[in-house]
Motif scaffolding. Structure first.
Motif, mmCIF file in Angstrom:
data_model
loop_
_atom_site.group_PDB
_atom_site.id
_atom_site.type_symbol
_atom_site.label_atom_id
_atom_site.label_comp_id
_atom_site.label_asym_id
_atom_site.label_seq_id
_atom_site.Cartn_x
_atom_site.Cartn_y
_atom_site.Cartn_z
ATOM 1 N N ARG A 1 46.961 -67.317 71.531
ATOM 2 C CA ARG A 1 47.955 -68.372 71.317
ATOM 3 C C ARG A 1 49.177 -68.035 72.167
ATOM 4 N NH1 ARG A 1 47.908 -73.391 69.934
ATOM 5 N NH2 ARG A 1 46.266 -73.877 68.462
ATOM 6 N N PRO A 2 49.259 -68.583 73.380
ATOM 7 C CA PRO A 2 50.309 -68.115 74.298
ATOM 8 C C PRO A 2 51.714 -68.291 73.744
ATOM 9 C CG PRO A 2 49.027 -69.928 75.262
ATOM 10 C CD PRO A 2 48.386 -69.597 73.955
ATOM 11 N N GLU A 3 51.917 -69.312 72.909
ATOM 12 C CA GLU A 3 53.280 -69.556 72.441
ATOM 13 C C GLU A 3 53.782 -68.444 71.526
ATOM 14 O OE1 GLU A 3 50.617 -71.293 71.612
ATOM 15 O OE2 GLU A 3 50.682 -72.048 69.546
ATOM 16 N N ARG B 1 53.791 -61.459 76.818
ATOM 17 C CA ARG B 1 55.026 -61.943 77.456
ATOM 18 C C ARG B 1 56.221 -61.174 76.896
ATOM 19 N NH1 ARG B 1 57.402 -66.473 75.365
ATOM 20 N NH2 ARG B 1 55.498 -67.106 74.323
ATOM 21 N N SER C 1 55.849 -71.708 65.322
ATOM 22 C CA SER C 1 55.390 -72.530 66.439
ATOM 23 C C SER C 1 55.704 -71.881 67.774
ATOM 24 C CB SER C 1 56.000 -73.919 66.383
ATOM 25 O OG SER C 1 57.395 -73.820 66.461
ATOM 26 N N MET C 2 56.692 -71.013 67.820
ATOM 27 C CA MET C 2 56.982 -70.399 69.098
ATOM 28 C C MET C 2 57.733 -69.083 68.941
ATOM 29 S SD MET C 2 58.812 -71.747 72.521
ATOM 30 C CE MET C 2 58.665 -73.446 72.169
ATOM 31 N N VAL C 3 57.384 -68.145 69.818
ATOM 32 C CA VAL C 3 58.096 -66.875 69.854
ATOM 33 C C VAL C 3 58.647 -66.705 71.256
ATOM 34 C CG1 VAL C 3 57.901 -64.369 69.630
ATOM 35 C CG2 VAL C 3 56.538 -65.856 68.143
ATOM 36 N N THR C 4 59.948 -66.515 71.340
ATOM 37 C CA THR C 4 60.528 -66.222 72.655
ATOM 38 C C THR C 4 61.397 -64.981 72.514
ATOM 39 O OG1 THR C 4 62.301 -67.765 72.146
ATOM 40 C CG2 THR C 4 60.555 -68.565 73.583
ATOM 41 N N HIS D 1 50.290 -77.038 69.904
ATOM 42 C CA HIS D 1 50.246 -75.900 68.985
ATOM 43 C C HIS D 1 49.344 -76.138 67.793
ATOM 44 C CE1 HIS D 1 54.350 -74.218 70.440
ATOM 45 N NE2 HIS D 1 53.446 -74.338 71.395
ATOM 46 N N SER E 1 62.426 -68.253 78.995
ATOM 47 C CA SER E 1 61.713 -67.575 77.906
ATOM 48 C C SER E 1 60.648 -68.482 77.298
ATOM 49 C CB SER E 1 62.693 -67.077 76.846
ATOM 50 O OG SER E 1 63.366 -68.172 76.293
ATOM 51 N N SER E 2 60.823 -69.790 77.415
ATOM 52 C CA SER E 2 59.731 -70.684 77.026
ATOM 53 C C SER E 2 59.390 -71.533 78.232
ATOM 54 C CB SER E 2 60.153 -71.554 75.854
ATOM 55 O OG SER E 2 61.384 -72.171 76.139
ATOM 56 N N ILE F 1 54.393 -73.765 76.822
ATOM 57 C CA ILE F 1 55.342 -73.887 75.708
ATOM 58 C C ILE F 1 56.730 -74.291 76.190
ATOM 59 C CG2 ILE F 1 54.114 -72.295 74.206
ATOM 60 C CD1 ILE F 1 56.296 -70.199 75.030
ATOM 61 N N ARG G 1 68.674 -71.826 77.725
ATOM 62 C CA ARG G 1 67.571 -70.970 78.180
ATOM 63 C C ARG G 1 67.759 -70.560 79.642
ATOM 64 N NH1 ARG G 1 65.726 -70.284 73.311
ATOM 65 N NH2 ARG G 1 64.037 -71.556 72.507
#
Lengths: 1533, 386
Positions: free
Chosen positions: A706-708, A713, A826-829, B38, B299-300, B304, B332
């Protein structure tokens, strides 16, 4: 199908093989192997990895008990490794299986381990010297290991393995087989002396080959595919130069770690004719083998062409001489100025002759005038110059003929000589030109030499061929007539053929002409009787042995090949020496070298390694440094300059290490047990087995599925398996929880669930079953490591459906403060600059927020291991859409074939058929073992061995005579502890009659020696001071037992793990401690008495209590495995709960059909006695010897004698106490719904039918059905999950939708727990329109009725809104509760119940079917709520455990058991309470307690409990322990 | 949004029709498809939202007057008196109705004379010959409404045709015969009305005999590539290329000579190009092949990448929402210290440019927003480091 084991009946007719192949040695494979071996079958346990243990070995702790995974696994590993009838085959893979059930032939590919597994002691000396660093996959790449490694510290087999991909191309290309990758790896580590040793292994002339080699290794080098090849030759030059400057370090590196054995002199004499590279290589090799060697050299100097053919400025004579001297100084006789006239004649005096006379004879151009005095040959010219005779060349015009290296050498030498003469006499330098008949493009000279010649000022004339040498009147050369050439078609060498141009003759001025157009061997000393090559110019030899047609005469080098390179001659020398040695010793002559696989790095791999940042383009660091041309032509000084240390290391770092193991041989030098063998090759082994069990385990999903979610990264996003290793004390950071990016201790840790599970977008449409629990465990353990950690778990549903799981989650939340968030991230940054992670998710109130965490753990799902598809294909097993092996419906562990039929003789267990937890894996492993055991029942015991011992000597009357053996363990102990001092000390201890030291006390030869010494010195006690008793005590006990001593007359002192390894830096302390440990061991040994194992007889009959599915299945399996069994059921009919289950699962499998078939099979089996309406009244006896009184239907009582008991008493559906159940006819339980659906409720539920006119009509009328989950589950009264209700509800909902798609079906739930492939049913239900509404524990739905209309109010989460549903039918998913009379039975059987009232197994993870007391087994929902297939698996598993015991003639008790001194015992009974195994009895009116030895496990609890010291433990008597303590007190003063 | 995509789906499951149709949620969807990408159950949420808007139209809920809507929902409102009928919903719908009418009558989104589509080419130093309607040209550049009529976006077509000319590509445009691609109608749930536009565009391209169409606008590109075949019931048989794909191809052939520009550039993936059309690599390849450009990833990014705020018809429906979303995107870019935010969409460029102007950090850092085609043209001109 249980009854489908018709093979069991079939097998009695066939010649079945009493052996089973188990594929995969994780916990499942280990359990299956142990069960089978105990049941009398021979087991081959196969695993791809170098050690057994599987994924469980990687885990830190296990849920829900938080036991250390390794601590509970390790004893099983040891049992397996040591079992006489389990052959562990690691590093091996299955290739094919052929044959029929009962008689298969399996082909197994054994990969070369390069370590002799049975000899390796696991000391790790090899890894300590290995220069190759690899990512440690056991630690999921979080740490590094060496190419020589042990998978993990507790690995079984306790042996190292060397990871090698094949021969590196550099080594493959080199004629000497030079291990270039090896010495380059060592240079990289700065280990120059070691590198020198590695080079010398293959090449006696590194300083030479570091200067003048044609370096084919560089052409082959894999690095060339990236940028430029590694500068291998220059690295060799560096090491050779370094070694010369650091002689002491070199000597040290070559010094053996332990005194080496002297080489035995053979007395054979070898003559070597010619002292060139070939001859001297042969001389060296044979001298080292103990032969007597004489070298004959016609010239005044040794070295052959290296000395007289290569100019000084390229290879200084002094440097060459150093290497020649090293060889001669081995003790070789060198006869200079000695021309041999006839090599064959030497045979009179010598046993073998090697001819290496080189190629020193000129080939002159066939033109007039070649005999003139100024017409020289390059060979002669260079030889003269090299021995100090310089012709006068000052101011002369010199023409050199030819285009090879020799021409360049001759020209540059002539230029230097003439220039030096001119310098001296202040005159003109010479003018030197090279005339060549083709162009520079066709010239064979090496690029470097050609370039240097141009720089030096040599002129070139292309396309010129000599016609005649012209002389002046004095007969001196004055010129050369030449003709011009042009290039024609390519010739056989591939170069264009030069053709003379007619009439183009011209005259070239020349004072001196040097011809360099070739050379050939001068074979005048080799008589015609020795066959020549086809062109007649060289000696013909056998290419493997280098022997000529004359026996005993060998040849090599230029004399055989014509002019070639130094490395070619060295290679030939090694080959010849190998053959001569064999010839001299009368051994078979060597054949061709084995064709070992050569590594070829593919473009894809290079691209992947580039991507991963492992390969960064860097051009050569070690470039050629040369003395400037205008300077160098004035002397014969060496042209190429030295290499610095920094350059060498940087250059070495460019090596791609494409072979992985570099074959540097350092491990070979380090291993004192000589158990490393780099020549091992892959083998194929054929095994004859009756059945195959597949348990290859699982693989975790990749973290970036799950790339998000940021894996790959963001550095601080890790997978759960990585986190597991991070938590482990044996993990990369010793159990300290830290962030990968900066080592900071994380505070906020987020766990994200369902990564690669329940996700159809990555083809993972199933639930991985274990992630909710392992995430909770990891959260708890992380918090235990560091209380500041704040874990949060993001999830969809919490799936804590197993025994004790619900309480575990509750504790996590309430006691440990784990935050559970029902929301998927839903997202990890990454927050730039901090390494922190920003998680975006929706909160229950519907808003999207971002929260920062320090570390994120992705709970990744499970999938079948790589290669599964192929393995399944090889076995003819079908795989499902996700790649798991398809197990047959309601026949756990049986395998479907692709055509839909069920396979025979091939079984599957564990996560290979569906993701599952450890206990389920263990249960299935036992189930598969039971099936194999039934199939092979007639072959039981045919292939197993039993140990036979000599009769035991009676030493009870003798005074103690102690023998002490102290182990060096290579250098593990010996380099720290002063072993001789310990021996001297031990020899003086009282009653020690013999003491000696061993390099390895555990080696095979020492075992034999100990036996002989027991005989010789009449020893009656033995002490070994070495490593851990955990792995080695049984070995030594066997040794003394074989010598006729009772095994308990042995004691062991651990002076490795507990001494030399911990006090490595303080040898004196270590030696003192070793003495103390030995003193204690001797003190105890003197007190040792023989201990006899108790035995008791076994009654071969089994009793099964409970006639439901579990009980019937267990009964059948026991009978199929060949034992008699009585089944007791208190109801009138067999079947238990199964009689009330109607709806088939969506995947098929009709419960009622299963019931009927099972009952029929039970009734038909002659080994089975069924007693219905019968109850157990009383039980007596113990394992192997039970007597049970049963109350029969007619009121009579009957006694049954049996050896084992299987408890299968089941459980029951909870009767709901809420939701108006019983107050309204339209409120039913799921079981009642099933009966309605099946139409069988008619008679029983007349009230409903009266209203609607029959069940079938009713269903049509249903508009709305509301199901309520967790009725009587997960509440205060029943604080556990009943596991099956979610799936049951969905199953029935689908059944309703099937018949009446328009009926609205609502399922009101707390968490949907459709684990494994059951998730598909959940999805199907949603697709078919079943509406799922979630409610909170403290906001239960409300059922009300108004005018007969049912209404359900539910506060729906996460919205928190109240929905009101009108219901025609309310279905309560009632849970399962234990039988109320479990307590009575538990007391009779002396087994425990869990806090929820179910029976409590011996260990929740690894012994799910046993009780702590032997002989009583457990299956079915008496254990905990289960599905039908799970129940069947349990029943089989319990059956095989029962059969293992039943098929024994007698039972051995543990030798170390407790005993009671009747004189001291006051019959207080404390020991009876303390004993967890029921091994203590105190009969009413008895004066003292007694021990039932067969039940005693030797735990010692009774010894501690006894107030009078009446309880003692054999082998650990109070006197013995006091003596040890006293001895230590005395020695340590 | 009032409910968010997950709850909208649950309301659909529970059959709460009036509740959804009285909500602004479907109209507030950018159509960026982030949620769908997602979704572990593979639900295409953008499609669901479009369908809801379509249903709203079919069932008469697409009204511009709140009073009228309240009347329509009278029964429902009596059950749920607390329901707020949002003024902004009806106002927004009014604006969208105007937009669809404009498109239907003027064949573009602004209502200007469609023959002025090439107005941006007038202030070019030199306009290439055959820019309009050249028969037999190999490639047709489909400019799109925003780039044609919004002066702030003129830079995109200007740069792109300059690059095409410099690299020797044989191209033309449809000029006044280019009609709106239909995207705004699709995203307001009126794809049926777009049918005539779609047919017209395809016929025009075929008439000129070109083998491929290229777009600097990802929305037009997405329509042609994925929606046109559905509407027409067949593949149009014309190769469809985004400008960045064409540029990447030309660069690989060595057709574009570029000078050095020392710039730290970050690339913002347009939703319609990246996530929704799967073009991630081409723009990055183009940017990294500009000498001196350092590419810093947000970062996204990629799959995404968040929307710039300019998606859907939000600019018409409710501009306030747009600003908040675009500000986050600029945040960002500040994190990675980019000097230039490059995008491959004139809409992203417009949205982000406004956001940069309002963003203090970005303003201080003199951050600029540029289309990939502009950067390439600057590199060709060799005056990148002004």
């Amino acid at each position: 199908m249980i009854l489908g084991d018709e093979m069991a009946i079939e097998s009695s007719r066939n010649g079945n093989v009493g052996a089973v192949l188990v594929i995969g040695a994780g916990i499942g494979g280990i359990q299956a192997s142990l069960d089978l071996a105990e049941a009398g079958l021979k087991v081959y346990l196969l695993d791809k990895s170098p050690a057994i243990g599987g994924t469980m070995a990687q885990l830190d702790k296990t849920f829900p008990t938080n036991d250390c995974s390794m601590c509970i696994l390790s004893p099983k590993l040891v049992d397996c490794g040591r079992h006489l009838n389990i052959e562990v085959m690691t590093y091996a893979e299955l290739e094919s299986v052929e044959g029929k059930p009962g008689d298969f032939t399996a082909r197994v590919r054994q990969k070369p381990r390069y370590v002799i597994v049975d000899e390796c002691t696991g000391c790790g000396d090899c890894a300590a010297v290995c220069p190759i660093v690899r990512a440690d996959q056991f630690n999921v790449g979080l740490s590094e290991r060496r190419a020589a490694y042990k998978l993990y510290p507790q690995a079984i087999p306790n042996a190292y393995v060397i990871e090698k991909r094949g021969i590196a191309p550099c080594r493959d290309a080199c004629p000497t087989g030079q291990r270039a990758q090896g010495y380059i790896a060592l240079i990289q580590e700065g280990r120059f002396a070691d590198a020198y040793r590695t080079i010398k292994e293959d090449n006696p002339f590194p300083a030479v080959c570091g200067r003048v080699c044609n370096h084919v290794c560089e052409t082959a080098c894999s690095r060339g595919k990236v940028d430029e090849p590694v500068s291998i030759m220059r690295l060799k030059r560096f090491i050779a130069d370094w070694a010369f400057e650091h002689p002491e370090e070199v000597t040290e590196a070559f010094r053996p770690k332990v005194e080496a054995e002297e080489v035995k002199l053979t007395g054979k004499r070898v003559a070597i004719v010619g002292s060139g590279p070939a001859g001297l290589t042969v001389a060296q090799d044979l001298k080292l083998k103990g032969h007597d060697v004489t070298v004959f050299e016609a010239l005044s100097v040794a070295g052959g062409m290296m000395r007289v053919g290569i100019p000084e400025y390229r290879l200084p004579a002094e440097i060459l001489q150093r290497e020649i001297d090293e060889i001669i100084n081995l003790g070789i006789e060198l006869k200079l100025n000695t021309q041999v006239d006839d090599v064959v004649a030497l045979k009179e005096e010598y046993d073998a002759i090697f001819v290496g006379v080189g190629a020193h004879e000129d080939v002159r151009p066939p033109i007039p005038g070649v005999e003139l005095p100024q017409m020289l040959s390059a060979n002669d010219f260079l030889r003269e110059v090299n021995v100090g005779y310089y012709p006068d060349l000052m101011g002369k015009k010199v023409v050199v003929l030819g285009g090879g290296d020799v021409a360049m050498d001759a020209a540059c030498t002539a230029l230097r000589i003439g220039t030096m003469q001119a310098d001296e006499r202040d005159s003109e330098p010479p003018e030197v030109r090279i005339a060549y008949r083709r162009t520079d493009a066709e010239m064979p000279a090496q690029e470097t030499e050609y370039r240097q010649a141009i720089e030096d000022g040599v002129g070139f004339d292309w396309l010129v061929s000599p016609v005649e040498v012209v002389a002046d009147e004095e007969g001196n050369v004055c010129g050369l007539t030449c003709c011009r050439m042009e290039l024609g078609e390519p010739d056989e060498s591939g170069r264009r053929r030069p053709m003379p141009i007619k009439g183009s003759e011209f005259m070239m001025e020349a004072d001196v002409i040097i011809s360099a157009i070739g050379a050939r061997p001068n074979l005048t000393c080799v008589p015609e009787s020795v066959t020549r090559t086809s062109n007649g110019r060289q000696i013909a030899v056998d290419e493997n042995t280098m022997m000529t047609n004359v026996e005993g005469i060998f040849a090599g080098g230029d004399a055989v090949t014509g002019m070639a390179f130094v490395v070619d001659a060295i290679g030939a020398g090694h080959r010849a020496a190998r053959a001569i040695d064999a010839y001299l010793l009368g051994k078979p002559m060597p054949g061709p070298e084995p064709e070992l696989p050569v590594v070829e790095l593919t473009e894809e791999e290079i691209a992947a390694r580039r991507e991963a940042g492992e390969i960064v383009e860097v051009p050569r660091v070690c470039t050629l440094v040369e003395v400037a041309a205008d300077e160098r032509v004035h002397s014969l000084c060496e042209v190429s300059g030295p290499v610095s240390e920094e350059e060498a290391i940087a250059e070495a770092q460019r090596c791609l290490q494409c072979g992985i193991c570099s074959e540097c041989n350092q491990c070979v030098y380090a291993c004192q047990k000589h158990c490393i063998d780099h020549t091992m090759q892959e083998e194929t082994i054929e095994l004859n087995v009756g059945a195959v069990i597949l348990v290859p385990g699982l693989e975790t999903m990749p973290g970036d599925v799950r790339p998000e979610l940021g894996y790959g990264r963001c550095a601080n996003v890790v997978t759960s398996i990585e986190f597991e290793r991070m938590l482990s004390a044996s993990g990369p950071w010793g159990g300290v929880v830290q962030r990968p990016s900066d080592g900071k201790h994380p505070r906020k840790v987020a766990f994200v669930q369902c990564v690669g599970s329940r996700d159809i977008t990555c083809d993972q449409g199933y639930c991985s079953s274990v992630c909710c629990m392992y995430a909770t465990k990891e959260a708890i353990i992380a918090k235990e490591h560091d209380p500041d950690i704040e874990p949060a778990i993001f999830y969809i549903d919490v799936r804590s459906f197993g025994k004790g799981f619900e309480r575990y989650i509750e504790r996590a939340e309430q006691e440990h403060g784990v935050r559970y968030m029902r929301s998927l991230v839903s997202m990890v940054t990454e927050v730039p600059g901090t390494g922190n992670l920003r998680l975006k998710y929706a909160t229950p109130d519907g808003s999207n927020i971002e929260e920062e965490f320090d570390l994120v753990v992705l709970s990744i799902g499970l999938r079948p291991p790589e290669g599964t598809q192929e393995l399944a294909e090889r076995l003819g097993a079908a795989v499902n859409e996700y790649g798991f092996v398809e197990s047959a419906t309601l026949q756990p562990t049986r395998v479907n074939r692709p055509d839909g039929s069920v396979a025979s003789g091939i079984f599957v267990a564990g996560a290979f058929s569906e993701p599952k937890d450890i206990p389920e894996t263990v249960i299935e492993a036992s189930c598969a073992a039971a099936r194999a055991s039934a199939l092979l029942a007639d072959a039981r015991g045919t292939l197993t061995q039993e140990q036979v011992w000599p009769e035991e000597k009676d030493v009870s009357q003798e005074p103690p005579r102690v023998g002490v053996f102290v182990c060096h363990c290579g250098i593990n102990i010996g380099s720290v502890v002063d072993v001789p001092e310990v021996i001297d000390f031990a020899a003086d201890l009282p009653e020690v009659v013999y003491a000696e030291q061993n390099l390895y006390t555990c080696s095979q030869d020492t075992q034999q020696r100990i036996g002989e010494l027991i005989e010789e010195h009449n020893l009656n006690r033995v002490v070994v001071a070495s490593c851990t008793p955990r792995t080695h005590e049984p070995l030594f006990q066997e040794t003394i037992r074989s010598a006729g001593l009772n095994p308990h007359l042995f004691h062991m002192a651990n002076i490795r793990e507990q001494d030399s390894w911990v006090h490595r830096r303080d040898p004196e302390v270590a030696t003192e401690k070793a003495k103390e440990l030995v003193t204690m061991a001797v003190a105890k040994a003197r007190q040792l008495c023989p201990v006899q194992q108790g035995v008791s007889a076994v009654n071969h009959h089994a009793l099964v209590i409970g006639g439901g599915l579990a009980g019937m299945t267990a009964t059948l399996s026991i009978a199929e495995q060949g034992c008699d069994v009585t089944l007791v059921e208190r109801e009138k009919e067999l079947g238990g709960n199964l009689r009330h289950i109607y709806t088939p699962l969506p995947g098929g499998g009709d419960p009622q059909e299963l019931l009927q078939r099972t009952i029929e099979a039970v009734s038909a089996n002659p080994r089975i006695t069924v007693l219905t309406e019968t109850e157990v009244a009383e039980m007596g006896g113990y394992v192997g010897q039970y007597r049970t009184m049963v109350q029969l239907a007619d009121g009579r009582q009957e006694e049954i004698e049996h050896g084992v008991v299987v408890v299968a008493t089941g459980a029951q559906e909870i009767e709901p106490q809420e939701y108006l159940y019983g107050e309204h006819p339209q409120i039913v339980t799921q079981r009642e719904l099933e009966e309605m659906l099946a139409g069988s409720r008619k008679q029983e539920a007349g009230d409903i039918d009266q209203e609607s006119g029959g069940p079938s009509d009713r269903k049509e009328n249903l508009q709305s059905v509301v199901m309520i989950q967790c009725v009587g589950s997960r509440d205060e009264e029943h604080p556990y999950c009943s596991r099956i209700c979610c799936t049951e509800a969905i199953k029935n909902a689908l059944a309703i939708k099937e018949r009446s798609p328009d009926t609205d079906v609502y399922i009101l739930y707390r968490d949907i727990r459709t684990f494994g492939f059951k998730e598909q049913y959940y999805r199907e239900a949603r697709q078919k329109g079943v509406i799922f509404l979630q409610w909170d524990k403290d906001k239960k739905p409300g059922v009300t009725t108004e005018d007969g209309q049912l209404r359900v109010d539910v506060v729906v989460q996460p919205e928190g809104e109240t929905f009101t549903l009108d219901a025609d039918l309310v279905v309560l998913s009632a849970g399962i509760e234990p039988n109320v009379d479990n307590e009575v039975l538990a007391q009779r059987l002396k087994v425990p119940l869990s806090e929820d009232g179910f029976f409590l197994e011996a260990h929740v993870k690894l012994r799910p079917l046993d009780f702590a007391a032997d002989g009583v087994y457990l299956c079915g929902i008496a254990h905990s709520p289960r599905f039908l297939d799970e129940t069947i698996a349990q029943a089989y598993g319990a059956a095989v455990h029962a059969v293992s015991l039943l098929t024994k003639e007698e039972l051995d008790s543990t030798a170390i058991v407790a005993s009671v001194d009747p004189l001291l015992c006051t019959a207080c009974g404390l020991c009876v309470d303390a004993c967890p195994y029921g091994a203590r009895v105190l009969e009413p009116d008895a004066t003292h307690a007694e021990v039932i030895e067969v039940l005693c496990q030797g735990c010692g609890a009774c010894v501690v409990a006894c107030p009078n010291k009446a309880s003692q433990q054999k082998g650990f008597g109070m006197g013995q322990v006091y003596q040890m303590l006293e001895a230590m007190a005395v020695t340590s003063g | 949004m009032e409910y968010g995509p997950d709850r909208v789906l649950r309301l659909i499951q529970f059959g709460q029709r009036e509740r959804i149709l009285s909500s602004r949620d479907p109209w507030l969807c950018f159509g960026c498809e982030m949620c769908g990408a997602h979704c572990p159950n593979d639900i295409d949420i953008n499609e669901v939202m479009i369908a809801l808007k379509e249903i709203a139209g079919e069932e008469g809920y697409r009204v511009e007057d709140c009073r009228q809507l309240r009347e329509l929902l009278a029964d429902y409102l009596s059950q749920r008196p607390e329901t707020v009928i949002d003024e902004r919903l009806c106002k927004g719908i009014g604006r969208l109705n105007n937009l669809s009418q404009t498109i239907n009558t003027s064949h573009n989104i602004t209502g200007e004379d469609n023959d002025n589509r090439l107005i941006w080419s007038q202030n070019l130093e030199h306009a290439p010959l055959g820019l309009e309607g050249k028969r037999g040209a190999e490639t047709i550049y489909f400019v799109g409404c925003v780039a044609s009529f919004f002066p702030r976006s003129y830079r995109v077509p200007q740069s792109f045709i300059s690059v095409l000319e410099a690299s020797g590509v044989d191209f033309t445009t449809l000029g006044g015969q280019e009609w709106c691609c239909g995207y705004p109608l699709l995203s307001m749930g009126r794809l049926k009305e777009a049918e005539k536009l779609i047919k017209h565009n395809v016929i025009q391209v075929k008439e000129l005999g070109a083998s491929r169409v290229t777009f600097a606008c990802p929305s037009c590109y997405h329509m042609w590539k994925f929606i046109y075949p559905d509407v027409l019931g067949e593949e149009p048989g014309i190769e469809v290329l985004h400008a960045t794909e064409l540029l990447a191809e030309l660069i690989a052939q060595g057709a574009i000579p570029m000078g050095r520009m020392d710039l730290r550039v970050t690339y913002h993936d347009p939703c319609d190009l990246g996530r929704k059309s799967g073009v991630f690599d081409a723009p990055r390849q183009v940017l990294s092949s500009i000498p001196g450009v350092t590419l810093a990833e947000l970062s996204s990014s990629g799959q995404i990448s968040e929307c710039c705020g300019g998606g859907g018809n939000l600019e018409s429906f409710d501009p306030d929402v747009l600003f908040e979303v675009s500000r986050r995107r600029v945040d960002r870019a500040c994190e990675v210290e980019a000097q230039v935010i490059a995008s491959a969409c004139q809409q992203c460029e417009r949205t982000l440019t406004s956001a940069v102007r309002r963003h203090e950090g970005a303003r201080r850092a003199r951050m600029r927003v540029m289309d990939v085609t502009e950067l390439v043209w600057k590199a060709i001109e060799g005056n990148g480091n002004e």
